[in-house]
Design an enzyme around this catalytic site. Structure first.
Site, mmCIF file in Angstrom:
data_model
loop_
_atom_site.group_PDB
_atom_site.id
_atom_site.type_symbol
_atom_site.label_atom_id
_atom_site.label_comp_id
_atom_site.label_asym_id
_atom_site.label_seq_id
_atom_site.Cartn_x
_atom_site.Cartn_y
_atom_site.Cartn_z
ATOM 1 N N HIS A 252 0.964 -1.174 -0.057
ATOM 2 C CA HIS A 252 0.007 -0.107 -0.052
ATOM 3 C C HIS A 252 0.946 1.197 0.226
ATOM 4 O O HIS A 252 2.063 1.011 0.471
ATOM 5 C CB HIS A 252 -0.684 0.083 1.244
ATOM 6 N N GLU A 305 -7.863 -5.290 -0.850
ATOM 7 C CA GLU A 305 -8.193 -5.895 -1.922
ATOM 8 C C GLU A 305 -8.100 -7.489 -1.703
ATOM 9 O O GLU A 305 -8.753 -8.324 -2.611
ATOM 10 C CB GLU A 305 -7.453 -5.546 -3.216
HETATM 11 N N1 ACO Z 1 4.362 -7.297 -4.743
HETATM 12 C C1 ACO Z 1 5.446 -7.371 -5.077
HETATM 13 N N2 ACO Z 1 6.374 -6.248 -5.019
HETATM 14 C C2 ACO Z 1 5.700 -4.858 -4.500
HETATM 15 C C3 ACO Z 1 4.304 -4.931 -4.385
HETATM 16 C C4 ACO Z 1 3.589 -6.175 -4.346
HETATM 17 N N3 ACO Z 1 2.309 -6.308 -4.130
HETATM 18 N N4 ACO Z 1 4.133 -3.804 -3.791
HETATM 19 C C5 ACO Z 1 5.219 -2.863 -3.951
HETATM 20 N N5 ACO Z 1 5.999 -3.719 -4.189
HETATM 21 C C6 ACO Z 1 7.346 -3.428 -4.474
HETATM 22 C C7 ACO Z 1 7.807 -2.637 -5.770
HETATM 23 O O1 ACO Z 1 8.062 -3.404 -6.811
HETATM 24 C C8 ACO Z 1 9.037 -1.653 -5.280
HETATM 25 O O2 ACO Z 1 10.154 -2.455 -5.422
HETATM 26 P P1 ACO Z 1 11.652 -1.681 -5.869
HETATM 27 O O3 ACO Z 1 11.950 -0.659 -4.942
HETATM 28 O O4 ACO Z 1 12.565 -2.890 -5.848
HETATM 29 O O5 ACO Z 1 11.233 -1.314 -7.279
HETATM 30 C C9 ACO Z 1 8.848 -1.481 -3.774
HETATM 31 O O6 ACO Z 1 7.876 -2.458 -3.317
HETATM 32 C C10 ACO Z 1 8.126 -0.023 -3.263
HETATM 33 O O7 ACO Z 1 6.943 -0.143 -4.358
HETATM 34 P P2 ACO Z 1 6.400 1.362 -4.724
HETATM 35 O O8 ACO Z 1 5.932 1.346 -6.335
HETATM 36 O O9 ACO Z 1 6.938 2.573 -4.159
HETATM 37 O O10 ACO Z 1 5.030 1.133 -4.142
HETATM 38 P P3 ACO Z 1 3.735 2.175 -4.277
HETATM 39 O O11 ACO Z 1 3.513 3.009 -2.980
HETATM 40 O O12 ACO Z 1 3.500 2.916 -5.669
HETATM 41 O O13 ACO Z 1 2.690 1.035 -4.477
HETATM 42 C C11 ACO Z 1 0.705 -0.164 -4.497
HETATM 43 C C12 ACO Z 1 1.487 0.760 -3.709
HETATM 44 C C13 ACO Z 1 0.241 0.130 -5.826
HETATM 45 C C14 ACO Z 1 -0.549 -0.578 -3.897
HETATM 46 C C15 ACO Z 1 1.482 -1.514 -4.699
HETATM 47 O O14 ACO Z 1 1.873 -2.155 -3.426
HETATM 48 C C16 ACO Z 1 1.046 -2.533 -5.637
HETATM 49 O O15 ACO Z 1 1.009 -2.487 -6.686
HETATM 50 N N6 ACO Z 1 0.275 -3.703 -5.013
HETATM 51 C C17 ACO Z 1 -0.274 -4.656 -5.688
HETATM 52 C C18 ACO Z 1 -1.647 -4.226 -6.368
HETATM 53 C C19 ACO Z 1 -2.611 -3.822 -5.350
HETATM 54 O O16 ACO Z 1 -2.986 -4.772 -4.175
HETATM 55 N N7 ACO Z 1 -3.386 -2.948 -5.389
HETATM 56 C C20 ACO Z 1 -4.388 -2.620 -4.551
HETATM 57 C C21 ACO Z 1 -4.093 -1.507 -3.664
HETATM 58 S S1 ACO Z 1 -5.316 -1.344 -2.516
HETATM 59 C C22 ACO Z 1 -6.242 0.035 -3.058
HETATM 60 O O17 ACO Z 1 -5.850 0.936 -3.727
HETATM 61 C C23 ACO Z 1 -7.623 -0.108 -2.816
#
Ligand code: ACO
Length: 357
Positions: A252, A305
């Site tokens: 998140h 989710e």
């Molecule tokens: N699985 C694997 N790796 C992840 C995940 C995940 N679910 N989420 C983040 N990371 C990793 C990223 O790849 C990144 O790695 P890096 O630094 O090596 O590139 C690191 O963690 C940091 O990620 P960010 O891009 O800074 O995270 P951000 O705050 O932009 O993303 C998000 C938040 C979009 C929710 C992300 O965690 C994600 O894509 N989750 C999966 C999709 C999901 O569950 N979406 C629903 C969210 S809840 C809602 O909106 C109602």
């Protein structure tokens, strides 16, 4: 609250508005909606109560929950009356796209406030679109029922049990508002131009559809389908992380720990007693460990989710309806934010870092 950010380009930690509607505290893993912690709110409120409270906070004018309930009943009927003209236009579109077009086709209606037209329309459009996809005719709303019970009845074609209706109600309340999330922000940007609520909510829904926001529950079930059995969990998740895939339902932008909504929904699933948590629970446990190992610098825990997928699937809601049903709850927050923005906000107009020559 300090927010660790790797880049300001995602607007992490930037305040774009003042709001009385909800507070997401990522460090504490706490969510306050309409002045109450989300767990307490979900335990004690109907969806209509929460919609009335959010609208009252947004406008500074008291909305009565019983009046909101009556207006939503009328608004469901109004949306249903528009279906014969609208539905044929959407043939050939995926449900998530048909729903976008249907929301965009909503307009002011005599005798109904725009916020009620929009909140009332969502489940009618969602149910009609998924039923038409499977060759079934839409079921007329029952304005005497609660919004959650009628939503489930229209989707499934039969009256839900009280337990089932309550489980969906807990879901709708739990997701009704969540600070300046991407869809709410999109809606507020549109409302900040003094465009109307129909424009703002259409924009908000479009932002909700992406898998990084509200489009994740369907992929969560696809992940569970692909894993199939307990003995395949480790290999499947390890391979996905090695490829650099994101595990849907985890991580998140704000929470640095558990998303409090996940636990509210987990409890609702137990209350239902029908959803199969067996494989899902084991996938969750392994995924949390694997993510901690793969990304030691970043807390990536279960988000709303993951349990949304299990709950809505357990209620027999077709997975193509998951994002429209998320919108059915979140629309309460969207209209409240749009009204609050129109009343108190300034035009939202950020800048960009120029990288051209
Ligand atoms: N699985 C694997 N790796 C992840 C995940 C995940 N679910 N989420 C983040 N990371 C990793 C990223 O790849 C990144 O790695 P890096 O630094 O090596 O590139 C690191 O963690 C940091 O990620 P960010 O891009 O800074 O995270 P951000 O705050 O932009 O993303 C998000 C938040 C979009 C929710 C992300 O965690 C994600 O894509 N989750 C999966 C999709 C999901 O569950 N979406 C629903 C969210 S809840 C809602 O909106 C109602």
């Amino acid at each position: 609250m300090t927010i660790q950010t790797k880049s300001p380009i995602g607007l992490d930690g930037v305040a774009a508005a003042e709001t009385a509607l909800s507070l997401v505290d990522g460090d504490k893993g706490a969510l306050t909606v309409a002045g109450q912690p989300v767990g307490a709110l979900a335990a004690s409120s109907t969806f209509e109560d929460v919609a009335a409270r959010l609208l009252s906070l947004a406008t500074g004018t008291a909305y009565d929950a019983a009046e909101v309930a009556a207006s939503l009943g009328k608004a469901r009927v109004h949306a249903f009356e528009r279906l014969p003209v609208l539905l044929p236009l959407f043939d050939g579109l995926r449900p998530i796209e048909a729903f976008r077009a249907a929301v965009a086709a909503m307009a002011p209606a005599a005798g109904l406030a725009p916020e009620n037209v929009l909140i009332g329309a969502m489940p009618v459009l969602a149910a009609a679109i998924v039923r038409r996809q499977s060759g079934e005719t839409p079921l007329p709303p029952d304005p005497a029922l609660g919004h959650a019970a009628d939503t489930l009845r229209m989707l499934r074609g039969e009256m839900p049990s009280q337990k089932e209706a309550r489980a969906l109600e807990i879901y709708l309340v739990t997701v009704s508002d969540h600070g300046m999330n991407a869809s709410t922000f999109a809606g507020r940007v549109v409302a900040s131009t003094q465009a109307d609520l129909f424009m703002a909510v259409t924009a908000a829904y479009c932002a909700l559809t992406g898998p990084l926001h509200g489009g994740a529950p369907e992929p969560v079930l696809e992940m569970l389908d692909a894993i199939q059995s307990e003995d395949r969990i480790a290999a499947w998740i390890d391979a996905a992380l090695a490829r650099g895939d994101r595990l849907m339902g985890f991580g998140h932008r704000i929470y640095r720990g558990r998303d409090p909504r996940a636990d509210v929904l987990k409890a609702a699933i137990s209350g239902l007693g029908t959803a199969d948590m067996g494989l899902a629970g084991k996938v969750e446990a392994y995924a949390r460990q694997a993510l901690a190992k793969a990304k030691p610098d970043r807390v990536l825990d279960t988000n709303v989710e993951f349990y949304t997928a299990i709950l809505l699937d357990g209620l027999g809601i077709p997975r193509q309806a998951f994002t429209p049903i998320f919108a059915t709850g979140r629309v309460a927050g969207w209209v409240a934010h749009a009204l609050e923005q129109q009343r108190k906000g300034r035009l939202l107009r950020p800048s960009a870092v120029y990288t051209g020559v």
